[in-house]
Enzyme design. Structure first.
Site, mmCIF file in Angstrom:
data_model
loop_
_atom_site.group_PDB
_atom_site.id
_atom_site.type_symbol
_atom_site.label_atom_id
_atom_site.label_comp_id
_atom_site.label_asym_id
_atom_site.label_seq_id
_atom_site.Cartn_x
_atom_site.Cartn_y
_atom_site.Cartn_z
ATOM 1 N N ASP A 9 4.603 -4.227 4.574
ATOM 2 C CA ASP A 9 4.295 -3.860 6.245
ATOM 3 C C ASP A 9 3.731 -5.534 7.102
ATOM 4 O O ASP A 9 3.337 -6.073 6.109
ATOM 5 C CB ASP A 9 3.776 -3.134 6.402
ATOM 6 C CG ASP A 9 4.771 -1.759 6.635
ATOM 7 O OD1 ASP A 9 5.688 -2.026 6.943
ATOM 8 O OD2 ASP A 9 4.010 -0.207 6.449
ATOM 9 N N TYR A 28 -0.765 -2.210 -6.592
ATOM 10 C CA TYR A 28 -1.092 -2.880 -5.590
ATOM 11 C C TYR A 28 -3.182 -2.738 -5.516
ATOM 12 O O TYR A 28 -3.439 -1.651 -6.152
ATOM 13 C CB TYR A 28 -0.796 -1.342 -4.079
ATOM 14 C CG TYR A 28 0.367 -1.795 -4.054
ATOM 15 C CD1 TYR A 28 1.106 -2.191 -2.732
ATOM 16 C CD2 TYR A 28 1.465 -1.049 -4.680
ATOM 17 C CE1 TYR A 28 2.025 -2.723 -1.978
ATOM 18 C CE2 TYR A 28 2.816 -0.924 -4.213
ATOM 19 C CZ TYR A 28 2.886 -1.733 -2.892
ATOM 20 O OH TYR A 28 4.201 -1.900 -2.661
#
Lengths: 253, 253
Positions: free
Chosen positions: B56, B118
Site C-alpha cells: 500500500d 514483514y
C-alpha cells in the site's frame, strides 16, 4: 517581570533536512528560531535560547543541548516538554527538560560543556539504500579498513586541528583540541565513525571524516594526515557531506 | 522481436512515502510504473513487471521481488542493475538483478513465492523521534509485553485469517494462511514485530499489528483475538498505519 529566573536545560533531537542549520536566521529558518518561537508562545515573553554549539544545514542531532531562562513561577519541566513539542514541527523534538543544576550560575549549555560526541554514517555500497537518503554519505568505493583505523589512531589525542577547520567569520584563536576516541564500526554496508572529544572546530568532524575516507580509498596516506596536523601540508578540503553527521551527545561535568 | 526471452529477477528496496503504493496507477504514480518506465527506456520496448504482491501507499520494502522478460541478447544482470537505478528516483533502488533460475517456466515472482517476511516498527515513547518520521508508528501508551507475546503466540500457526483482512475488490476465496513465526523484539523505545508466513491477506499484517497493540494497551485480550480467528467476533478494524510496515523478504524454494 524581572523577578527570580529559572534556567531550563533541554535535550533536543532534530532531522536537519528541513532547516537552515541550528543558528538563528534573519528569515527565521533556524532550529533555534523554531524553539525560541515555541518557548515565547508558552512563556508569553521573548525567550533567548543558548545552544551547546551550532550545527550546519542538513546536520542532524540526537542529543543537542540548549538552555533558556524563564521567570518564576513557571510550568514544571514535564509540562514545558509537552508544550514545546506541541508548538514545534515534528522534525524537532525536545527529548527532555530539566531544571539546570546550579541554576543560572552553575550551568550554561555552551560554556559548561566538557565534550561532545558526533556520529558520522557512511553507506559503503554501490547504491544508497532508499531508507538512508539524507542520513548517510554514499561511498561506493572499496575501503581499506586497516588504513582507516591507522588514520583514526593518528588523529586521536591532543593536536592543533587548524588544518581540519573551515573558516567562519573570525577564525578561532585556539585551534588545539583533544580527541579522546574515534571508534569505527561496521555492520553490513553501514560504516559508523564515532568521534568523542573536548570540542570540535567548525566543520572539523566532516573534514576529519572526509580525509579519513580519502585514506581508506587509497587516495592519501597517514603521512599526509600527519603533515596537515603539523601545518606542513595545506588544510584539507575534503569535507564529508552534512547529511551523514549526527550530534549525538553533549557532555557536562 | 519475439525471439528467445530471458526472465530477470529483481530484488527491490523502496521508501514508500513518495509513491501511491506498488501497483500501477492510471496516473503512473505506482512503484511498478516507475520500474516499468525505467526498464522500457533501457530495453526500447514495453516491459511488463510482475511483483511478488502489492504494498500500500506509504509501506516500505527492504526486499520486494519482481520479474520481467526481455528479448535476448540483452545486457548482463549487473548492467541492468546500474541502468535501472540510473533511471529510477532515489527512493527506489534495485538491490540485485539475476537471471531467474529455471527461466520463464521455473520462476514467477508471485506464483513461485513460498512465503514472506514483514517487519512492523512501533515507536513506544511519549513523542515520535524526528529520525523516525514516516518509518514507525508512535504508540505513546504503556504496553504489556506479556499480553503482546501471548497474543502473538495465539496468532501463530495455521488459521482462517478472514477476520484480519480488508476487502479489496473481489474477496479472497481461501483465507487460510500459516504464520510460521511472530518475533517481538525491543531496543529502547523501538518495538519490532517480525511476521513470517506462507502468505498474507490484504492489510493482514497491519490488522494483526493493530490488534496486538490493542491487547498490549489493555484494550482487548487474547479471548477477543481468538473469537475473531473463529469468526465469532466481527473483523478487527484496528489497522496499524502504513508507515511502520516494511516488506522485508520474499522466500522462494
Amino acid at each position: 517581570m524581572s523577578g527570580a529566573l529559572q534556567r531550563l536545560k533541554l535535550v533536543i533531537a532534530y532531522d536537519g533536512r528541513p532547516f537552515n542549520g541550528w543558528q538563528s536566521q534573519s528569515g527565521g529558518g533556524g532550529i533555534q528560531d523554531h524553539i525560541e518561537a515555541a518557548a515565547e508562545k508558552i512563556a508569553g515573553v521573548p525567550v533567548r535560547l543558548h545552544g551547546s554549539g551550532r550545527t550546519d544545514a542538513g546536520v542532524h542531532a540526537l542529543g543537542q543541548v540548549a538552555h533558556f531562562d524563564v521567570a518564576l513561577p513557571t510550568h514544571p519541566p514535564d509540562r514545558w516538554q509537552i508544550a514545546l513539542n506541541a508548538n514545534l514541527p515534528p522534525e524537532i523534538r525536545v527529548l527532555r527538560v530539566a531544571r539546570a543544576r546550579g541554576g543560572r550560575e552553575g550551568f550554561h549549555a555552551r560554556f559548561s560543556a566538557t565534550g561532545k560526541r558526533y556520529v558520522y554514517r557512511v553507506w559503503n555500497d554501490r547504491f544508497l539504500h532508499p531508507m538512508e537518503i539524507g542520513r548517510a554519505w554514499l561511498v561506493p568505493h572499496e575501503l581499506d579498513f586497516d588504513a582507516l583505523r591507522e588514520g583514526a589512531k593518528l588523529l586521536t589525542g591532543r593536536h592543533d586541528f587548524a588544518g581540519f577547520a573551515a573558516n567562519r567569520g573570525t577564525p578561532e584563536k585556539d585551534t588545539v583540541r583533544t580527541i579522546h576516541d574515534i571508534r569505527i564500526s561496521r555492520r553490513g554496508p553501514l560504516l559508523t565513525l564515532t568521534f568523542e572529544g573536548d570540542g570540535f572546530l567548525y566543520k572539523m568532524v566532516r573534514l576529519l571524516t572526509g580525509s579519513l575516507i580519502r585514506i581508506a580509498q587509497g587516495r592519501g596516506d597517514t603521512a599526509w594526515l600527519r603533515s596537515i596536523l603539523e601545518g606542513v601540508a595545506q588544510k584539507t578540503q575534503f569535507a564529508a557531506p552534512a547529511e551523514g553527521l549526527f550530534l549525538a551527545r553533549v557532555f557536562y561535568r
